[in-house]
Structures are given as C-alpha cells and as structure tokens.
Design an enzyme around this catalytic site. Sequence first.
Site, short mmCIF file in Angstrom:
data_model
loop_
_atom_site.label_atom_id
_atom_site.label_comp_id
_atom_site.label_asym_id
_atom_site.label_seq_id
_atom_site.Cartn_x
_atom_site.Cartn_y
_atom_site.Cartn_z
N PHE A 144 0.87 -1.19 0.00
CA PHE A 144 0.00 0.00 0.00
C PHE A 144 0.89 1.23 0.00
O PHE A 144 1.63 1.48 0.96
CB PHE A 144 -0.96 0.05 1.19
CG PHE A 144 -1.85 1.26 1.11
CD1 PHE A 144 -3.01 1.22 0.35
CD2 PHE A 144 -1.51 2.46 1.72
CE1 PHE A 144 -3.82 2.36 0.21
CE2 PHE A 144 -2.31 3.59 1.59
CZ PHE A 144 -3.47 3.54 0.84
N ASP A 229 9.38 2.94 2.02
CA ASP A 229 8.18 3.72 2.34
C ASP A 229 7.92 3.55 3.83
O ASP A 229 7.35 2.56 4.27
CB ASP A 229 6.99 3.24 1.50
CG ASP A 229 5.71 4.01 1.81
OD1 ASP A 229 5.69 4.76 2.82
OD2 ASP A 229 4.73 3.87 1.06
N LYS A 258 2.38 10.91 7.14
CA LYS A 258 1.55 10.68 8.32
C LYS A 258 2.03 11.44 9.57
O LYS A 258 1.78 12.63 9.66
CB LYS A 258 1.41 9.17 8.57
CG LYS A 258 0.59 8.50 7.46
CD LYS A 258 -0.07 7.21 7.86
CE LYS A 258 -1.13 6.80 6.84
NZ LYS A 258 -0.70 5.88 5.81
C1 PLP Z 1 -0.91 5.97 4.34
C2 PLP Z 1 0.20 5.45 3.49
C3 PLP Z 1 0.50 6.03 2.25
C4 PLP Z 1 -0.33 7.14 1.64
O1 PLP Z 1 -0.37 8.28 2.42
P1 PLP Z 1 -1.55 9.36 2.16
O2 PLP Z 1 -1.19 10.51 3.05
O3 PLP Z 1 -2.84 8.70 2.53
O4 PLP Z 1 -1.50 9.71 0.71
C5 PLP Z 1 1.59 5.54 1.55
N1 PLP Z 1 2.34 4.53 2.04
C6 PLP Z 1 2.07 3.94 3.21
C7 PLP Z 1 2.96 2.85 3.71
C8 PLP Z 1 0.98 4.37 3.98
O5 PLP Z 1 0.70 3.76 5.12
#
Ligand code: PLP
Length: 403
Positions: A144, A229, A258
């Site tokens: 994700f 990520d 985040k």
């Molecule tokens: C939440 C998340 C995203 C996307 O972040 P948004 O601020 O919702 O665009 C990307 N990578 C990971 C691992 C995430 O948990």
Amino acid sequence: MIPSAHASEFIDLETRHAANNYSPLDIVIRKGEGAWVEDVDGRRYLDALAGYSALNFGHGHPRLIAAAERQLRNLTLTSRAFRSDQLGPFVRDLAALTGKEFILPMNSGAEAVETSIKVARRWGHRVKGLPEDWGTIIVMGGNFHGRTTTIVSFSTDKVARDGYGPYTPGFLVIPYGDIDALRAAMTDETIAVLLEPIQGEGGVVIPPEGFLRDVRALCTERTALMIADEIQSGLARTGRTFACDHEDVVPDIYVMGKALGGGIIPLSAIAANSDIMSVITPGSHGSTFGGNPFATAIGREVVAMLATGEFQERATRLGAILTSELRSLVGHGVLEVRSRGLWAGVDIDPAMMSGKELCYRMADRGVLAKDTHGSTIRLAPPIVASEDDIALIASSIRESLTA
Ligand SMILES: *Cc1c(COP(=O)(O)O)cnc(C)c1O
C-alpha cells in the site's frame, strides 16, 4: 451499535453528500485529547488506530499545538516562489534525523511516494545510464503506497485498482518478503526496489528476519535504489525512528508522511543524498503547499520530539505490554498476532465474527480500532497512551470475543 439521534444527523449528511469511498464505523467524533476521543454524545473512546499512525503523538499534543499556534499567527503560506524562515530549519533538522543530505517536502504520503518514483526514474536515466523511458521499479505484493493513478497501477488490491486503467507501466510485482524472487527479478534495467519495511495496510505484515538487509545488499550489487516507504512504519511507531533501523539498514531514499505533520496537517517528504536528489532541478517537480511554513513549523517540532528518542523508547515499552497481552488471546478467538513496537496486526477467527463486528464490540467497550482485509484488526494506539490504556485494548478484544 445504534447511533443516537444526534449522531444520526451527521451520519445522514455524510451519507447524502460525501462520496462513498470509505466504510467508517458509525461513531461521530467531536473532540480528541492525548490517546482519547469523545463522540457527539459525550462518550469517550481510546483511539487505538491513531489516524493510521498519523497521530503517533496523540491528539493535541501541547508541544505541537504550541508550535502550530505560534506559526498560525505569523505566516502560513508563501508558496515556494519565495523563501520562508521555516523551511530551512525543518530540512536541516529532518536531514539530521534521517542521516541524509537533502529533503524534498510534499503534502500527502502518496505525493511523497510519487516523488520517490520520479527521482528514481530520473536517477535511472541520468545517473545509472538507462535510456529515457526505460527501466523497471520492483514493488511487493500486498503493498500500500497511496491512491494516485500511478500508485494504484502497481497495487495488488483489486478494490483499490479496478476500473482505473489504463495503468502506468514500468513496475514489476514480486511476493513480499521473498528474497529469491527479488534476486531472480532484478536485472540491469532495475531502477529501484520500492517497499514498506513492514506492510501496514496489509495487516502489519513483517518480512522474514534478514529480508531488508538482503534487499539492501541486492540493490547495492545491482546498482538499484532501495526506497523505503516508512510513511506508516516510521517515526517511532515500531520503537525505532525507522522500521529499517531494526535491521541496521539504510535505504537510499526514505519516504515519510503521516506522523511527520503531527496529525495536524498533511506533511510528507523524501530524504536522500545529493548523488540521488541532484536529479531534481528547478521546475521539474513541486507543489503549491509543499514545504509551507505552517506545516514545516509543526514538522520541525515533530523532528525535535523524535530526536530525544523518548517516543521510540515508549513505543518499545508499551509495545511489549500490548504484545504479551495479545499473545495470551491466541487460541481464544485470535489466530495470530504480529507486532513490532506499538503496532500490531491481530488475525481473528473469521468463523467467530467479522473484523467489523469485533470493532463495533470493542467500541461498545470504549476502544476504537479498524479492521483491514476482513478479519485482521490493526492496532496503532498513540504512543502517549498509558499502560492502563494498553491493557484496556487487550481486555476489550478478550471480552468482545467471548461475550
Ligand atoms: C498511508 C500510506 C501512504 C499514503 O499516504 P496518504 O497521506 O494517505 O496519501 C503511503 N504509504 C504507506 C505505507 C501508507 O501507510
């Protein structure tokens, strides 16, 4: 749980006018403080999701609110057409925290992932020497990374992806945690490997011990970039600043989001050294709000709080309590628990009840959590939670499964 008449008013408005892209629990929150929130009827709940880790420091942390209020009165936006007195100190401090030379700030997490893809592709063409419009980025099944068209192009989640084609080419998916598959997939045309060190949305999926180290070694050997990520796994959640730290691995690019904005404002960034970040030149990338003074004033306070190590230690300590309490539920309606720091994925027996049903039962006992993939509950309480709060999470699950 049947919403009150008061709560129903808000639920009805959302149902009538907000696009139907989420399936939230019918709990209408109006206030938050620390690890706790209050609904419109005055009922209190422990927030065991914490905005998917955006609220690592809890709701309304006094240091973050103070930084936000100070900046709110001074200056909120310049655009990058002009400089501000907030961007410089923020990128200096975040560079120090990440151990990288350069920071590129954006807003949402998805934008930061997109930024890392753009930087990696330019690096592939201009530094590694692949032809323009050529090269592959390897990604992992169950990933994700956000919701943009390019990112959903390499999602393996049918719900997230279906109907949004034509898809962006140039990505290759291999099974998460499978180092042999990665070794077999890497060629001279591999630009980068993009992965979550722990898959959050996937249900707190932890790769086999040594996987991140082996990815690092393969990337070095094949002259490809390792992009971590850390949007959900980073910034103290797992008990370290980054989840990669658990294997002493340093990726070429960190992707953050985040919690970087303190749960107050979207603030994301990538961090890399100059040999990589120098492919970015004026006009080649940007965002109106990226690196704005309001967000970076808060982000700088977040970085200062992380630099003390206090939150990482607390996540480790509270996480050990949470893990041992959750483990005691295995065999009593819980099939498996995966955890690292103050972050856990709990698989419940789907024969007993759905994840959503369990979440409603937990809410009846004063704990908010959210299911992912049907029968997995993801727990990521604010790191400011107390030991009693942590015990409440486990007891609410225990009671919900046996009642
Ligand atoms: C939440 C998340 C995203 C996307 O972040 P948004 O601020 O919702 O665009 C990307 N990578 C990971 C691992 C995430 O948990």
